[in-house]
Design an enzyme around this catalytic site. Structure first.
Site, mmCIF file in Angstrom:
data_model
loop_
_atom_site.group_PDB
_atom_site.id
_atom_site.type_symbol
_atom_site.label_atom_id
_atom_site.label_comp_id
_atom_site.label_asym_id
_atom_site.label_seq_id
_atom_site.Cartn_x
_atom_site.Cartn_y
_atom_site.Cartn_z
ATOM 1 N N TYR A 38 11.053 7.622 19.553
ATOM 2 C CA TYR A 38 11.674 6.418 19.006
ATOM 3 C C TYR A 38 11.619 6.411 17.480
ATOM 4 C CZ TYR A 38 11.274 4.724 23.830
ATOM 5 O OH TYR A 38 11.356 4.577 25.202
ATOM 6 N N SER B 63 0.844 -1.199 0.000
ATOM 7 C CA SER B 63 0.000 0.000 0.000
ATOM 8 C C SER B 63 0.878 1.248 0.000
ATOM 9 C CB SER B 63 -0.919 0.016 1.237
ATOM 10 O OG SER B 63 -0.148 0.070 2.425
#
Length: 275
Positions: free
Chosen positions: A159, A16
């Site tokens: 992160y 996708s």
């Protein structure tokens, strides 16, 4: 002659979004393409779109694999070599800003490991597994990073931002190493792009629409005033993978963000409003 006739391309995370758009463009330009992702149903949808775009079945390789599993990486490489016999281009597109309900410094160490595994470690492992094959073909590597990895801070997702910053530096280091063997390594850093990315973070469709509308209409978010489309980034990836068009670009990252990274907090407000 199409731009990538005779070239074999691996595109991770191609079920996708940016990966799918990239696979379609490579196929239209004559490449043999390996598409891969974890979702077999989405990969099947991508397959149908690619075949409709003029790619022949024997020029398409489909691998359902998890990039955080070394055996999955091995299968991607092996099946590509078994079907096409070589690897000319590696596009490390797969990535995710994984959400678990926490933000900022409250994010867990477990989330840290998961985030780095998909956004950084998987790239490292894919490059190690394809290195010799790319040297044989004097090939190209294009990593898909993010403006989140640049100098401005996104405190809510430390992160993800740190993993992309690590990827940027790794791109430069690997580029310097591999160019001596004729392999070019570069990257693209997208800004906000209309993909399944926000949905993967847990936002429902109506919320995604509101976020996209707000950012596109707010010059402090996107000065160009347009939310990015997967094809915008895919075109940059093909440019970087095209030795004829970008031959002297080595170890660089092209930022494609509609101007987002140019805006600072001070510039976000009109001085007339301040006074």
């Amino acid at each position: 002659m199409k731009r990538f006739s005779g070239k074999t391309v691996i595109i991770t995370g191609s079920s996708s979004g940016i990966g799918r758009a990239t696979a379609i463009l490579f196929a239209k330009q004559g490449a043999q393409v390996t598409i891969t992702g974890r979702d077999a149903e989405k990969l099947e949808d991508t397959k149908k779109v690619i075949l409709k775009a003029a790619c022949k079945p024997h020029d398409l390789n489909i691998v359902v694999a998890n990039l955080t599993d070394p055996s999955g990486l091995d299968e991607i490489v092996k099946s590509t070599l078994d079907k096409f016999g070589k690897i000319d281009i590696l596009v490390n597109n797969a990535g995710a800003n994984i959400a678990d309900g926490t933000t900022n410094t409250d994010q867990s160490i477990e989330l840290y490991h998961r985030t780095f595994q998909i956004n950084f470690q998987a790239v490292v492992e894919m490059i190690k597994k394809t290195k010799n094959h790319l040297i044989n073909t004097k090939g190209e590597i294009v990593n898909v990073s993010s403006v989140a990895g640049d100098s401005q801070a996104l405190a809510a997702t430390p992160y993800y931002s740190s993993a992309k910053a690590a990827l940027n530096q790794y791109t430069r280091c690997v580029a310097l190493d591999l160019i001596q063997y004729g392999v070019r390594v570069n990257s693209v850093s997208p800004g906000v792009v209309s993909t399944g990315f926000l949905g993967a973070m847990g936002l429902p469709d109506d919320a995604k629409g509101k976020v996209e509308s707000f950012m596109a209409s707010n010059k402090n978010c996107i000065p160009e005033g347009v939310f990015g489309k997967p094809n915008d980034i895919a075109e940059v990836i093909l440019f970087l993978a095209d030795r004829k068009r970008s031959s002297y670009i080595v170890g660089q990252s092209i930022i494609a963000d509609g101007g987002t990274s140019l805006v600072t907090g001070m510039q976000a407000y009109d001085i007339q409003d301040m006074i």
